[in-house]
Write an enzyme that holds these catalytic residues in place. Structure first.
Site, mmCIF file in Angstrom:
data_model
loop_
_atom_site.group_PDB
_atom_site.id
_atom_site.type_symbol
_atom_site.label_atom_id
_atom_site.label_comp_id
_atom_site.label_asym_id
_atom_site.label_seq_id
_atom_site.Cartn_x
_atom_site.Cartn_y
_atom_site.Cartn_z
ATOM 1 C CE1 TYR A 256 -14.036 -7.839 -19.776
ATOM 2 C CE2 TYR A 256 -15.093 -6.035 -20.947
ATOM 3 C CZ TYR A 256 -13.956 -6.598 -20.378
ATOM 4 O OH TYR A 256 -12.768 -5.918 -20.411
ATOM 5 N N GLY B 21 -1.467 -10.376 -14.208
ATOM 6 C CA GLY B 21 -1.594 -10.319 -15.663
ATOM 7 C C GLY B 21 -0.391 -9.701 -16.338
ATOM 8 N N GLY C 295 1.082 -8.251 -22.761
ATOM 9 C CA GLY C 295 0.193 -7.104 -22.916
ATOM 10 C C GLY C 295 0.462 -5.949 -21.976
#
Length: 307
Positions: free
Chosen positions: A173, A19, A23
């Site tokens: 989640y 990732g 960000g």
């Protein structure tokens, strides 16, 4: 202003950061590269990943960055990266499992049929980490996993891990991020018991305006969620963190001189603030849930990943 984590000299070290194309992950990869580490950025979209790597190379002339293809929602993709890295045989010093998805507008499944958030956030990283254990053991590596402030309460839906009978997107989640934490703790416990030499710890970024709630057409979300606009406003007045500050707990967990396995780091004020060592939240504390989750995860992903 939350303090910036001091990252030690990492020259000669190999770090893998999921990732990292934007960000928090991009901040982490940049800081590790600045400290001298060679950084592997496994990314879903290679063009986006290479553009992110170029930004780091522009900022840090000496940066050693490479991108690799990885779709955490596909066990075949995870297996391919695992095969590549194991074939190269270079020990891994740092693995930061940072990537994640949050709140698709309706129930979606991975390529292997798992509920998307559980399958990506937990099972994809479980398969990646266990598949890379030979390299982590060779490097006496540190593994840092990103959980979420949403996981302060909630539980694993043991009777329906894939939420097939009744779907609640937020509870799913939360389950995925509790699973991340339980895996982090169980990995460290198994390493200690087996003498693997791998440490595993946990971080959470607090609240910041990252792209988790941004427009993501591939998830069926054509525009950003309203909550992201609120978080941006809170960030401006100091009640939420920035993307930069949100990266600091994971950096401290992964590289801090006093950090070790089975620890939990996050912002001192829960939502924002300087990184600090925290007590484990209640959903992370069961002595039975970690081994149970590991066994279920092995069953779901298959023995090909488990060293």
């Amino acid at each position: 202003m939350p303090r910036t984590t001091e990252v030690p000299n990492l020259t000669g070290k190999l770090a893998v950061v999921t990732g990292a194309s934007d960000g928090i992950g991009h901040v982490i990869a940049t800081r590790l590269a600045r400290a001298g580490a060679e950084v592997v950025m496994p990314v879903r979209t290679l063009s986006k990943g290479e553009a992110a790597a170029d930004r780091i190379r522009t900022e840090i002339e000496s940066a050693k960055i490479q991108t690799r293809a990885l779709n955490l929602s596909s066990l075949d993709s995870v297996a391919e990266l695992v095969r590549e890295l194991n074939a190269e045989g270079r020990p891994i010093d740092l693995l930061i499992n940072n990537a994640g998805v949050m709140q698709p507008p309706e129930r979606q499944v991975t390529k292997d049929g798992f509920e998307l958030q559980f399958g990506t956030n937990h099972l994809g990283h479980f398969a990646l980490t266990t598949g890379l254990l030979p390299l982590l053991r060779a490097g006496r590596g540190r593994v840092t996993h990103q959980t979420s402030i949403a996981a302060r309460s909630g539980a694993i839906n043991w009777q329906d891990l894939n939420w097939e009978s009744s779907y609640d997107v937020m509870r799913a989640y939360v389950q995925s991020k509790i699973a991340v934490a339980l895996f982090a703790r169980e990995l460290d416990a198994r390493s200690k018991a087996g003498g693997w030499g791998v440490s595993s710890n946990l971080a959470h970024p607090g609240v910041s305006p990252t792209n988790l709630l941004a427009a993501q057409p591939d998830l069926g979300r054509p525009r950003e969620m309203g909550g992201r606009r609120v978080i941006r406003l809170l960030s401006r007045v100091g009640l939420a963190g920035s993307v930069e500050s949100a990266a600091q707990p994971a950096l401290l967990a992964a590289t801090g001189p006093d950090s070790h396995g089975d620890q939990f780091y996050g912002p001192k004020r829960v939502t924002a603030g300087p990184p600090a060592l925290l007590k484990f939240w209640m959903p992370f504390s069961s002595v039975d849930d970690g081994p149970r989750l590991w066994s279920e995860s092995e069953r779901l992903v298959g023995a090909r990943f488990v060293a």
